[in-house]
Structure formats: structure tokens, C-alpha cells
Design an enzyme around this catalytic site. Sequence first.
Site, PDB file in Angstrom:
ATOM      1  NE  ARG A 158       4.839  -3.635   1.393  1.00  0.00           N
ATOM      2  CZ  ARG A 158       3.593  -4.078   1.462  1.00  0.00           C
ATOM      3  NH1 ARG A 158       3.192  -5.020   0.615  1.00  0.00           N
ATOM      4  NH2 ARG A 158       2.759  -3.596   2.360  1.00  0.00           N
ATOM      5  CG  HIS A 163       0.448  -2.966  -4.138  1.00  0.00           C
ATOM      6  ND1 HIS A 163       1.447  -2.293  -3.481  1.00  0.00           N
ATOM      7  CD2 HIS A 163       0.024  -3.916  -3.260  1.00  0.00           C
ATOM      8  CE1 HIS A 163       1.619  -2.797  -2.270  1.00  0.00           C
ATOM      9  NE2 HIS A 163       0.749  -3.789  -2.115  1.00  0.00           N
ATOM     10  CD  GLU A 189       3.620  -0.552  -5.188  1.00  0.00           C
ATOM     11  OE1 GLU A 189       2.640  -0.194  -4.495  1.00  0.00           O
ATOM     12  OE2 GLU A 189       4.025  -1.719  -5.213  1.00  0.00           O
TER      13      GLU A 189
END
Length: 339
Positions: free
Chosen positions: A236, A285, A265
Amino acid sequence: MKISILDDYHDTVRTLPCFEKLKHHDVTVWTDHVQDVDILADRLKDTEALVLIRERTRITAPLIERLGKLKLISQRSVYPHIDVPACTKHGVIVSSNQHSDTPSYAAAELTWALILAAMRQIPQQMASLQAGKWQSGIGQTLRGKTLGIYGYGRIGTVVAGYGKAFGMRVLVWAREVSLARARSEGHEVARTRNEFFEQSDIISLHMRLVPGTKGIVTAGDLARMKPAALIVNTSRAGLIEPGALVEALKAGRPAWAAVDVYEEEPVLKPLHPLLVLPNVVCTPHIGYVTRDEYEVQFAEIFDQITAYGSGRPINVVNPEVLVALGTPQQHSSDGGSIC
């Protein structure tokens, strides 16, 4: 039951074998990303069960208040993006299996791919060829270097094993209970946190983002890293102090970064501070984004829907709702097949 699936960017879920579990339900799949409450409220106004793909969409109190037919949110893993108290207030069950005993091999493999890509400068070498040039620089070998694993949990353990397989010295820093396990499994443990940052050639972060770990990697920590070192973050973005990574990379210590996660994001602006730096390898991601991983995740997510439909919800994170509804809860081992 009317089911909505959000943020399935590549319309993949309906192609998975486990999608057969929903064959008797009315399923709508949304392939774009929307965070606007008004748009989401309109899309989901008839939804009874909502399927989330990780943390792509925030489920806030203002949204929950407008979804009068919603009874279940089914997902997998942690849920900082869901306002659980608001769900409880409005009688919405949140089911989320924490899969504490099953590592995400997909995330561990991406971590290793990023390490190799950054250390051998693979994206830069590809760009050189595409620009009509030959070799653009010189990379580094992994064998004999020190791999620092910060957080020795499910994924960190797997990545440490990859390091050993590549002939690296593995150095661990984590909570005391995790350090004890790392020692028992034959890994070296740093004597101090400062030593961990100073001695590692590569540092890979493997912690959950909770209040106690937010900003746990500071600008001072990054400044202690070797001038030629690499930091990798597939966990993260919030684990690193805001703004610290970009400034550290500009200052040249560490030399490289490889990241799969960002503070906001999705990242859709090419001029994002990390994307414009030549010493950063970035991916969008995708740590858990493989067909194999999706099959594992959604089999469990759909089992949670089936369990709810049978009147016996599983993996409930807000059991107060069950008390209010007079509904029994059963453990995941009792509720259908978990792949």
C-alpha cells in the site's frame, strides 16, 4: 437475487469457471470505474448483493443511505474502503474472507518481477530498443546482495523464499512475533530498524495498511538506504510517508523504486510524480490481477453470496446486523466449497 459487480475493468469475472455459481441470479457487471455517489446510487438502486473487487470503489455512508434494497456486500480481504458502521446501521451485511492462511502468490510473483525489472533496468532497455538504440545502461545482479523484507507475513514469507532461491542474503524486520518466525525458518533478523535500512540492497514492503503502519517508512528511513539501493512497494502506498519517496528518489538515495500502489487510484495522469521519474518502475496495481488469483478470490466471494441466499451468511465482519435480523452466522468451512 439482483447482483452488481463493480470495477471489472477487463470484463473478466463472467469468463471465470466460478461465475457458474451465480447462474440463477440476475447479474450486472460494470467495467468502468465510478466514484460519484449520484451515479453509483442510480446504477445500484435495485441491487441486493454488491460484489467489490478489492478496494477499487469506496462504499461510503452517503451511498449506503441511498441503496434501500442492498442487503449484502461480498468481497475478499481487508475493507478500509467500506463504511462498515453505516452498513450496520442500514442492515447491510458485509462478508469478507480474510484468507489469513493463503498467501497471494500472484502478488509475490509480481514483487519479484518488479525487483528483476528494476535491477536489470528492463523497461529502460526496452525503451532504448524502441527508440532505435542499443544498450542503455548496466544493471545489477541479485546473487550475493541483501534482500530486506519489511513485514514477514503471508506474502513477505514467499518473497523471502524467492530471495533465497536467487542466492541472496535475506534480512527481516517486522513485529516481534514475525521476527521469531523468521528466525525459526532460517532467515537473518536485523538487530535494529536502522541497521535494516542501512544494510539492505533491496527493501520490499509487505504490511497491511492500518493506523499503526501508516507512514511507517519515513524520509529518514529512506535516507539511510544505500545510494544504489532499490525499494519495492506492492502493498500500500500509505506505508510510506506522504511525498517522501519522490523526494528521496530525486535526492538519489535510494537509487531506484518499483511500485504497484499509489495514494490515489486509479492513476490516469501521465505526469504523476512517480511516472515521470526515470529511476522508477511502475505498474497499475496488478499484484493480484491474474486469472488464477481471480478464480480463487471470486469463488470465495460467490460462496458468500450463496451462503447469504441460504439464510446462513459466512465471513461476516459486522455480526451486529445478524443479531438485529435474527440471522445465524456460520463459519466459511460450513458454507459451500471454498477454492
